[in-house]
Design an enzyme around this catalytic site. Structure first.
Site, short mmCIF file in Angstrom:
data_model
loop_
_atom_site.label_atom_id
_atom_site.label_comp_id
_atom_site.label_asym_id
_atom_site.label_seq_id
_atom_site.Cartn_x
_atom_site.Cartn_y
_atom_site.Cartn_z
CB SER A 118 -0.57 -0.50 1.35
OG SER A 118 -1.56 1.31 1.64
CE1 TYR B 238 -3.85 -2.08 5.60
CE2 TYR B 238 -3.52 0.08 5.16
CZ TYR B 238 -3.76 -0.60 4.99
OH TYR B 238 -4.11 -1.14 3.21
P1 NDP Z 1 -11.30 -6.18 0.79
O1 NDP Z 1 -11.40 -5.87 1.69
O2 NDP Z 1 -12.81 -5.96 -0.80
O3 NDP Z 1 -11.00 -7.86 0.36
C1 NDP Z 1 -10.13 -8.05 1.82
C2 NDP Z 1 -9.86 -9.87 0.80
O4 NDP Z 1 -9.03 -10.69 1.97
C3 NDP Z 1 -11.13 -10.03 0.74
O5 NDP Z 1 -11.55 -11.22 0.22
C4 NDP Z 1 -10.94 -11.18 2.70
O6 NDP Z 1 -11.92 -12.48 2.55
C5 NDP Z 1 -10.10 -11.49 2.89
N1 NDP Z 1 -9.29 -11.61 4.52
C6 NDP Z 1 -8.74 -10.78 4.73
N2 NDP Z 1 -8.69 -11.26 6.18
C7 NDP Z 1 -8.65 -12.23 5.63
C8 NDP Z 1 -7.88 -13.66 6.88
N3 NDP Z 1 -8.17 -13.80 7.98
N4 NDP Z 1 -8.06 -15.35 5.64
C9 NDP Z 1 -8.13 -14.94 4.32
N5 NDP Z 1 -8.41 -13.43 3.86
C10 NDP Z 1 -8.80 -12.79 4.36
O7 NDP Z 1 -10.49 -4.88 0.54
P2 NDP Z 1 -8.86 -5.22 -0.57
O8 NDP Z 1 -9.04 -5.89 -2.58
O9 NDP Z 1 -8.74 -3.65 -1.10
O10 NDP Z 1 -8.08 -5.59 -0.21
C11 NDP Z 1 -6.58 -6.40 -0.70
C12 NDP Z 1 -5.93 -6.44 -0.39
O11 NDP Z 1 -5.43 -4.61 -0.71
C13 NDP Z 1 -5.64 -5.66 1.48
O12 NDP Z 1 -4.27 -5.98 1.41
C14 NDP Z 1 -5.82 -4.10 1.58
O13 NDP Z 1 -4.85 -3.78 2.37
C15 NDP Z 1 -4.61 -3.53 0.40
N6 NDP Z 1 -5.32 -2.82 -0.26
C16 NDP Z 1 -5.92 -1.77 -0.94
C17 NDP Z 1 -6.11 -0.54 -0.85
C18 NDP Z 1 -7.65 -0.21 -1.59
O14 NDP Z 1 -7.77 0.84 -0.80
N7 NDP Z 1 -9.23 -0.50 -1.46
C19 NDP Z 1 -5.23 0.13 -0.75
C20 NDP Z 1 -4.01 -0.25 -0.34
C21 NDP Z 1 -3.32 -1.93 -0.09
P3 NDP Z 1 -12.90 -13.15 3.67
O15 NDP Z 1 -13.18 -11.90 4.99
O16 NDP Z 1 -13.58 -13.58 2.74
O17 NDP Z 1 -11.83 -13.38 4.27
C1 8X3 Z 2 -5.03 1.81 1.46
C2 8X3 Z 2 -4.34 2.92 1.73
O1 8X3 Z 2 -4.42 5.25 2.33
O2 8X3 Z 2 -5.74 4.08 2.92
O3 8X3 Z 2 -4.40 0.79 1.85
O4 8X3 Z 2 -4.12 3.45 3.93
S1 8X3 Z 2 -4.94 3.98 2.59
#
Ligand code: NDP
Ligand code: 8X3
Length: 247
Positions: free
Chosen positions: A134, A147
């Site tokens: 991120s 985070y």
């Molecule tokens: P979502 O919440 O849409 O997806 C997160 C996914 O992670 C879900 O499929 C969830 O599935 C899974 N997950 C959470 N906890 C667990 C666990 N303990 N075991 C297995 N799976 C798990 O968010 P995003 O798609 O945005 O997030 C994906 C990644 O991208 C993360 O690492 C996030 O930090 C990163 N990210 C996101 C950003 C954003 O702005 N959206 C920006 C930068 C990075 P389930 O609950 O079914 O287990």
């Molecule tokens: C998610 C981006 O800016 O919300 O990883 O931390 S921010």
């Protein structure tokens, strides 16, 4: 570039958002897919759309990781995507529960998954790990301590693995997005949909498919090419806190 012979990609956190979009993109690229997440009903729906295998996985639970990985014969690509933010608490009042879930999912889960599949990645002769980091792994903001520290750890772990694996046939990439509209904020704000919409107001945020495109591009480069990192943000987002909005 389409793969000549099917490679197997494992995607964690594929039940929504970036992981789900990555499953669809990698299927288009000809990968065989194994998807993992806790919400098996959602995961099965994703898998049905892209011809993937779907198994329950909780990356914070070593026995769940073991059971998941036992079902995987070979693995060329591991997408360590499962992750979350929980709350916006300053360091002085960070709750143990929120801190633990972020670190156990984003950092320890990524390590345990990588350990579990490392031998298979090496044996593939053309392995690749993509860690979803991120911009929070490069910046800080008030209330982000739980985070941002976890995502800084993802960045440092990616760099550490790169030096440890130099000479092995395993590439390693960090994809580091800014604001992407997924369920991320809904989770961060404990299901409060009004609060969850706020980060995306007045801008056109990235979509999960934008990030999936970056991941698909990195893993389809020729085996000699290691893409170290891709930092990707909406045009209106200069930093984690400097976002120009039309409100
Ligand atoms: P979502 O919440 O849409 O997806 C997160 C996914 O992670 C879900 O499929 C969830 O599935 C899974 N997950 C959470 N906890 C667990 C666990 N303990 N075991 C297995 N799976 C798990 O968010 P995003 O798609 O945005 O997030 C994906 C990644 O991208 C993360 O690492 C996030 O930090 C990163 N990210 C996101 C950003 C954003 O702005 N959206 C920006 C930068 C990075 P389930 O609950 O079914 O287990
Ligand atoms: C998610 C981006 O800016 O919300 O990883 O931390 S921010």
């Amino acid at each position: 570039m389409k793969s000549d012979s099917p490679r197997t990609a494992v995607v964690t956190g594929a039940s929504s958002g970036i992981g789900e979009a990555t499953a669809y993109r990698l299927a288009e690229e000809g990968f065989e897919l194994v998807l993992g997440a806790r919400r098996l009903d959602r995961l099965r729906e994703v898998a049905a759309k892209c011809g993937a295998k779907a198994y329950e996985l909780d990356v914070t639970d070593k026995s769940s990781i073991r059971a998941f990985c036992e079902r995987i014969e070979s693995c060329n690509v591991l997408i360590n995507n499962a992750g979350l933010a929980s709350g916006f608490e300053p360091v002085t009042s960070l709750s143990e529960e929120r801190l633990r879930v972020m670190w156990e999912t984003n950092v320890l889960g990524l390590i345990w998954m990588t350990q579990a599949l490392h031998d298979r990645l090496v044996a593939s002769g053309n392995g690749h790990v993509v860690n979803v980091g991120s911009i929070a792994g490069r910046e800080v903001y008030p209330g982000g301590g739980g985070y941002t520290t976890s995502k800084h750890a993802v960045r440092v772990l990616t760099e550490t693995m790169r030096v440890e694996w130099a000479g092995e046939p395993v590439r390693i990439t960090e994809v580091a997005p800014g604001l992407v509209e997924t369920e991320f904020s809904v989770v961060r704000f404990d299901g409060d949909l009004a609060k969850a919409k706020k980060p995306y107001e007045g801008i056109e945020p990235l979509t999960a498919t934008d990030i999936a495109d970056c991941i698909a591009w990195a893993v389809t480069r020729p085996p000699r090419v290691n893409i170290d990192e891709i930092v990707v943000k909406p045009v209106r987002q200069a930093t984690a806190t400097h976002v120009v909005r039309d409100l």
